[in-house]
Design an enzyme around this catalytic site. Structure first.
Site, PDB file in Angstrom:
ATOM      1  N   LEU A   1     -14.609   8.291 -19.228  1.00 40.14           N
ATOM      2  CA  LEU A   1     -14.507   9.714 -18.904  1.00 40.14           C
ATOM      3  C   LEU A   1     -15.747  10.137 -18.120  1.00 40.14           C
ATOM      4  O   LEU A   1     -16.860  10.096 -18.640  1.00 40.14           O
ATOM      5  CB  LEU A   1     -14.390  10.550 -20.183  1.00 40.14           C
TER       6      LEU A   1
ATOM      7  N   GLY B   1     -20.328   8.505 -21.647  1.00 40.57           N
ATOM      8  CA  GLY B   1     -21.669   8.000 -21.352  1.00 40.57           C
ATOM      9  C   GLY B   1     -22.728   8.686 -22.191  1.00 40.57           C
ATOM     10  O   GLY B   1     -22.895   9.903 -22.124  1.00 40.57           O
TER      11      GLY B   1
ATOM     12  N   ASP C   1     -30.449  12.705 -18.829  1.00 37.94           N
ATOM     13  CA  ASP C   1     -31.363  12.406 -17.705  1.00 37.94           C
ATOM     14  C   ASP C   1     -31.516  13.544 -16.707  1.00 37.94           C
ATOM     15  O   ASP C   1     -32.076  13.361 -15.632  1.00 37.94           O
ATOM     16  CB  ASP C   1     -30.874  11.167 -16.967  1.00 37.94           C
TER      17      ASP C   1
ATOM     18  N   ASN D   1     -29.392  14.696 -14.828  1.00 40.67           N
ATOM     19  CA  ASN D   1     -28.617  14.317 -13.639  1.00 40.67           C
ATOM     20  C   ASN D   1     -29.441  13.618 -12.554  1.00 40.67           C
ATOM     21  O   ASN D   1     -29.188  13.803 -11.367  1.00 40.67           O
ATOM     22  CB  ASN D   1     -27.910  15.544 -13.045  1.00 40.67           C
ATOM     23  N   ARG D   2     -30.401  12.819 -12.972  1.00 39.60           N
ATOM     24  CA  ARG D   2     -31.175  12.045 -11.978  1.00 39.60           C
ATOM     25  C   ARG D   2     -30.321  10.956 -11.341  1.00 39.60           C
ATOM     26  O   ARG D   2     -30.514  10.616 -10.182  1.00 39.60           O
ATOM     27  CB  ARG D   2     -32.389  11.388 -12.650  1.00 39.60           C
ATOM     28  N   TYR D   3     -29.398  10.416 -12.117  1.00 39.11           N
ATOM     29  CA  TYR D   3     -28.601   9.286 -11.647  1.00 39.11           C
ATOM     30  C   TYR D   3     -27.206   9.762 -11.264  1.00 39.11           C
ATOM     31  O   TYR D   3     -26.393  10.082 -12.124  1.00 39.11           O
ATOM     32  CB  TYR D   3     -28.522   8.208 -12.724  1.00 39.11           C
TER      33      TYR D   3
ATOM     34  N   LEU E   1     -11.981  15.100 -17.257  1.00 43.47           N
ATOM     35  CA  LEU E   1     -11.277  16.123 -18.021  1.00 43.47           C
ATOM     36  C   LEU E   1     -10.812  17.229 -17.075  1.00 43.47           C
ATOM     37  O   LEU E   1     -11.409  17.431 -16.016  1.00 43.47           O
ATOM     38  CB  LEU E   1     -12.210  16.706 -19.092  1.00 43.47           C
TER      39      LEU E   1
ATOM     40  N   LEU F   1     -21.995  19.073 -19.174  1.00 46.96           N
ATOM     41  CA  LEU F   1     -21.817  19.271 -20.605  1.00 46.96           C
ATOM     42  C   LEU F   1     -22.652  18.285 -21.407  1.00 46.96           C
ATOM     43  O   LEU F   1     -23.006  17.229 -20.919  1.00 46.96           O
ATOM     44  CB  LEU F   1     -20.333  19.087 -20.979  1.00 46.96           C
TER      45      LEU F   1
END
Length: 334
Positions: free
Chosen positions: A217, A237, A241, A243-245, A263, A277
């Protein structure tokens, strides 16, 4: 998907995700200074005076917080004792017929609570044996800072609590609990008694004989999920982080040759912020859907009002961790 696109995804996934050899080496590497306790770090003879002072000040702050917690607990105990004493005096002053009525009411309440607890345990056991498989992928230890790992552990506790009280719980599977990640998990108070399937192995190894059932997902997928298949194994997952990756879990799924999906956020719910989220919010969405079979209701109930359109129907905002989080299957603080 063209051959060039697949090649690009393969290259990007290779750059962002550590190889198996790197993961093994990292798991066997010496413990980093940040994972040591303050007492252990103070024993380091190479510390400068400034570093030592900072550590000692941090140590004093931690001790002060511990003392404050002790004082709060003591005050609570005293308050409970005071209320019990008052209740006992009030009960003693009641006429005999009212005392008998109170005792009967208490017995009924206790029996009802026991029945509810027994039903809850039965649901949990059935879910553990044959419930919807929901995997939390914890293989990203080396991509997170120490504070992010701690944030992830907090989110795992929320995940377990949400599953524990859900009318339709999942079979939670935690994979990748090796090295430092495993140590962090086992340091969670009570985690040894959790009704979860905790594994050191990677999900791709653990579910090797049913690889075709795996579905990652991730909000980066172009495949929108419409229903949850009880025969599938859905993966979220477990990474914090900020959203660094980019496309991390999507690339991982493509590299491993497993299915992926997102989703239906956006179609069933208007967001006023990004579709980022926490791990526990994604878990709660899945749990809500299993109970209601209604994506909009599941999303509204799990996503805080501050993240969604004010015109949407209000849900019951559950308490959520301070750590902010990720895209559907990847927490924002990833």
């Amino acid at each position: 998907m063209t051959g060039e696109t697949e090649a690009a995804l393969e290259t990007e996934a290779t750059e962002q995700a550590p190889s198996e050899e790197q993961a093994t080496a990292n798991a066997e590497a010496p413990t980093s200074p940040n994972s040591l306790s303050i007492e252990e770090r103070l024993l380091d003879p190479t510390l400068s005076k400034t570093q030592r002072k900072k550590l000692m000040r941090k140590q004093m702050q931690q001790e002060a917080r511990k003392e404050k917690k002790k004082d709060i607990k003591a005050a609570r105990r005293d308050e409970v004792a005071r209320r019990r004493e008052e209740a006992a005096k009030e009960f003693d002053a009641l006429p005999e017929e009212l005392k008998a009525e109170r005792i009967a009411q208490r017995k009924t309440s206790i029996e009802a609570r026991k029945a509810a607890d027994a039903a809850k345990k039965q649901r949990q056991q059935e879910a553990f044996e044959k419930g919807q498989n929901l995997v939390l992928d914890l293989e990203f230890n080396d991509l997170m800072l120490e504070k992010e790992r701690k944030s992830l552990m907090s989110q795992l506790m929320y995940c377990y609590a949400a599953n524990n009280r859900a009318p339709a719980p999942c079979r939670l599977v935690l994979t990748g609990l090796m090295g430092a990640m495993g140590a962090h998990y086992h340091s969670i108070p009570g985690s040894q008694q959790w009704k979860v399937d905790a594994q050191e192995s990677r999900y791709i190894e653990y579910f090797a004989e049913s690889k075709e059932k795996l579905v990652y997902l991730t909000a980066d997928s172009t495949n929108e999920i419409t229903d949850l298949d009880p025969d599938k194994v859905y993966i979220i997952g477990g990474i914090v982080d900020h959203n660094r990756y980019k496309n991390l879990t999507l690339n991982k799924a493509n590299k491993q040759g497993i299915a992926h999906a997102r989703l239906p956020i956006g179609n069933d719910l208007k967001m006023i912020t990004s579709k980022v989220l926490t791990v526990n919010q994604v878990v709660e969405i899945v749990l809500n859907y299993l109970d209601s079979k209604d994506w909009k209701a599941a999303l509204v109930k799990a996503i805080p009002k501050r993240k969604r359109d004010a015109d949407e129907e209000d849900g019951e905002d559950e308490d959520e961790p301070e750590a902010k989080t990720a895209k559907e299957g990847e927490p924002e603080e990833k």
